[in-house]
Design a protein around this motif. Sequence first.
Motif, short mmCIF file in Angstrom:
data_model
loop_
_atom_site.label_atom_id
_atom_site.label_comp_id
_atom_site.label_asym_id
_atom_site.label_seq_id
_atom_site.Cartn_x
_atom_site.Cartn_y
_atom_site.Cartn_z
N ARG B 219 0.85 -1.37 -0.06
CA ARG B 219 -0.09 -0.09 -0.14
C ARG B 219 0.89 1.46 -0.01
N ALA B 220 0.58 2.30 -1.05
CA ALA B 220 1.76 3.44 -0.91
C ALA B 220 0.61 4.55 -1.04
N ASP B 221 1.08 5.69 -0.60
CA ASP B 221 0.46 7.04 -0.73
C ASP B 221 -0.22 7.39 -1.86
N LYS B 222 0.79 7.14 -2.94
CA LYS B 222 0.40 7.69 -4.31
C LYS B 222 -0.86 6.90 -4.70
N MET B 223 -0.79 5.54 -4.52
CA MET B 223 -1.77 4.72 -5.03
C MET B 223 -3.33 5.10 -4.26
N ILE B 224 -3.22 5.33 -2.93
CA ILE B 224 -4.38 5.91 -1.94
C ILE B 224 -4.79 7.08 -2.62
N ALA B 225 -3.89 7.95 -3.00
CA ALA B 225 -4.27 9.44 -3.41
C ALA B 225 -4.83 9.23 -4.78
N GLU B 226 -4.36 8.36 -5.54
CA GLU B 226 -4.81 8.17 -7.01
C GLU B 226 -6.38 7.69 -6.95
N ILE B 227 -6.56 6.58 -6.02
CA ILE B 227 -7.94 5.98 -6.00
C ILE B 227 -8.81 7.38 -5.47
N LYS B 228 -8.39 8.00 -4.33
CA LYS B 228 -9.09 9.22 -4.05
C LYS B 228 -9.55 10.16 -5.08
N GLY B 229 -8.60 10.24 -6.20
CA GLY B 229 -8.57 11.37 -7.22
C GLY B 229 -9.77 10.60 -8.13
N PHE B 230 -9.60 9.24 -8.54
CA PHE B 230 -10.50 8.47 -9.40
C PHE B 230 -11.92 8.77 -8.53
N ILE B 231 -12.01 8.63 -7.42
CA ILE B 231 -13.47 8.51 -6.70
C ILE B 231 -13.99 9.96 -7.03
N ASP B 232 -13.23 10.92 -6.85
CA ASP B 232 -13.67 12.43 -7.17
C ASP B 232 -14.13 12.66 -8.52
N PHE B 233 -13.18 12.14 -9.16
CA PHE B 233 -13.46 12.38 -10.95
C PHE B 233 -14.70 11.65 -10.97
N LEU B 234 -15.24 10.62 -10.76
CA LEU B 234 -16.47 10.08 -10.87
C LEU B 234 -17.57 10.67 -10.20
N TYR B 235 -17.52 11.17 -8.90
CA TYR B 235 -18.36 11.95 -8.36
C TYR B 235 -18.65 13.30 -9.05
N ASN B 236 -17.58 14.04 -9.60
CA ASN B 236 -17.97 15.37 -10.45
C ASN B 236 -18.40 14.88 -11.70
N TYR B 237 -18.13 13.80 -12.27
CA TYR B 237 -18.68 13.40 -13.62
C TYR B 237 -20.24 13.07 -13.24
N SER B 238 -20.54 12.63 -12.04
CA SER B 238 -22.09 12.27 -11.72
C SER B 238 -22.93 13.54 -11.47
N ASN B 239 -22.00 14.94 -11.21
CA ASN B 239 -22.88 16.08 -10.90
C ASN B 239 -22.99 16.71 -12.22
N ARG B 240 -22.49 16.14 -13.31
CA ARG B 240 -22.52 17.07 -14.53
C ARG B 240 -23.97 17.13 -15.18
N VAL B 241 -24.37 18.26 -15.80
CA VAL B 241 -25.64 18.28 -16.27
C VAL B 241 -25.52 18.22 -17.68
N VAL B 242 -26.44 17.61 -18.21
CA VAL B 242 -26.36 17.33 -19.78
C VAL B 242 -26.21 18.69 -20.59
N GLY B 243 -25.34 18.37 -21.38
CA GLY B 243 -24.89 19.57 -22.24
C GLY B 243 -23.61 20.05 -21.85
N ASP B 244 -23.15 19.93 -20.49
CA ASP B 244 -21.93 20.37 -20.05
C ASP B 244 -20.58 19.97 -20.73
N ASP B 245 -20.05 20.91 -21.10
CA ASP B 245 -18.44 20.19 -21.83
C ASP B 245 -17.44 20.64 -21.06
N GLU B 246 -17.42 21.21 -19.60
CA GLU B 246 -16.26 21.42 -19.12
C GLU B 246 -15.98 20.28 -18.08
N THR B 247 -16.88 19.57 -17.48
CA THR B 247 -16.52 18.72 -16.57
C THR B 247 -15.48 17.69 -17.13
#
Lengths: 84, 386
Positions: B219-247
């Motif tokens: 287990r390495a900090d970089k991996m844990i941080a990357e998984i956190k980043g990935f969860i945040d990425f999907l979370y932000n994507y899930s908040n995207r509204v239809v037509g949004d090209d910025e997310t």
Amino acid sequence: MFNLTPKKTVHAVHDNDLEKVLSRLGLFNKFKNGELSCKFCHEGISIKNLHSFFPQSGSVKFACDDGECVRALHAFLEDGEIDL
Amino acid sequence: MKEFSDFLKFLVSLQLPGIVIGGVVVAAVLFYFPEKIEKWSVLLWRVVYFLCKRGEKKIITHDIQGRVNSYIKSLRKEIPSMNPVGVSIHWVSDGEDFDDFVKGKTLIIRMKHHADQNRNFVYASMVFISKTLLRKAKKYLSKTQRESFDLFVGRKLFEKEKPEIADHFFEEYFSKATSSDKLMELCEKYELIDKTGLFYPVLIQELTFFGEKVFYQARADKMIAEIKGFIDFLYNYSNRVVGDDETPTNFEGAYQRCGIVIIAKRIKRESGKVSPYVNYVEKLVKKRLENIYLIGSAVDENRGFIDTVSSEIQTKFKYYQGAAKVFKAKIKNPIGERIDADNYLILLRSPTSQRVYDAEYQYQYIEGADTVIDASQEGTSPVASS
């Protein structure tokens, strides 16, 4: 029943067999007298709060059903300290 | 279910005698739906118990196995490459070899009388989930990340298989466990990701792939941080509204590299041109994205268009199809309201996914490259919309 899905076995003891199983482990008297404690919180183990037990370093450890202790037990499982 | 109905049609077409067909149908039901038979058998054993006080353990065993294995079967459809295992209960009695038990590592959980079956079900399910969910990936996750996945999947299991105990689970287990703010925050993010239908087919899918990789470090900090980043990425994507090209629609981590391509704007679909999508995917291929998810509306004309884009990508870049499925999603319309949608997803996998992360690779692409894994820094898809 046919079921080709690979299975992971969960070992369980029923309350009806608990006395016999603990007797075989030489621990029933201690259990009955309230002399056993939870591996994680060190509270006394009784029929009211027993969640599970497992071997460690040649002896048998017990876990109570307190939420924090159950979580600690899951971490043990995930780390491979114990297995199903 | 489709396989089973196809099988029945085939059987009828053979024009066999009724008794043979009856026998084959019973055998087929046992083969295709063993978990359903287990669930039904609980009722039978309850009657037996009521009449002659026998079958106590059968009730507990079949209730747990039937429900957990039914959920596992549904997961296999959600995540084709996950290969989750089922559960089997083994009763320990005084006939066991306890010398071996003391030398080993086997956990034995205590089961109460079936009158307390909800408790039995929760405890047995949760130890099973802890041990088997994301088994390979978990060694690279933080304690909070591991626990959050167990809790969320546990909750999903109870909601589907025993909705009447979901509240009990919240009160007795979930609320205590989520006393940690970080844990609560993660579970809340999964809730939103799941709302858009991406918890299993993308998040758990990607973590399954992640677990298949070979790392020469624990287990390495970089991996844990990357998984956190990935969860945040999907979370932000899930908040995207239809037509949004910025997310951001791509995640370019050191270990996890995937992109979501949204298909398609009606005007683009009606033009019939797949080239804008293929050209965009070419950029993702050059960025070494290992998994590309084509997602769009499941209405027939769009689904056909996504299939065409997928075929073109497979032909041109030799990516292969890892999964294709229709799923329910609650997406945000332009005024921010959640609306129900049937979406279609195709997962395309690179033929050259990085699997072994040795010291050389680590230095060249990770240590030396000072990788940025902040999802908010990622570029956005020029074709995203719809």
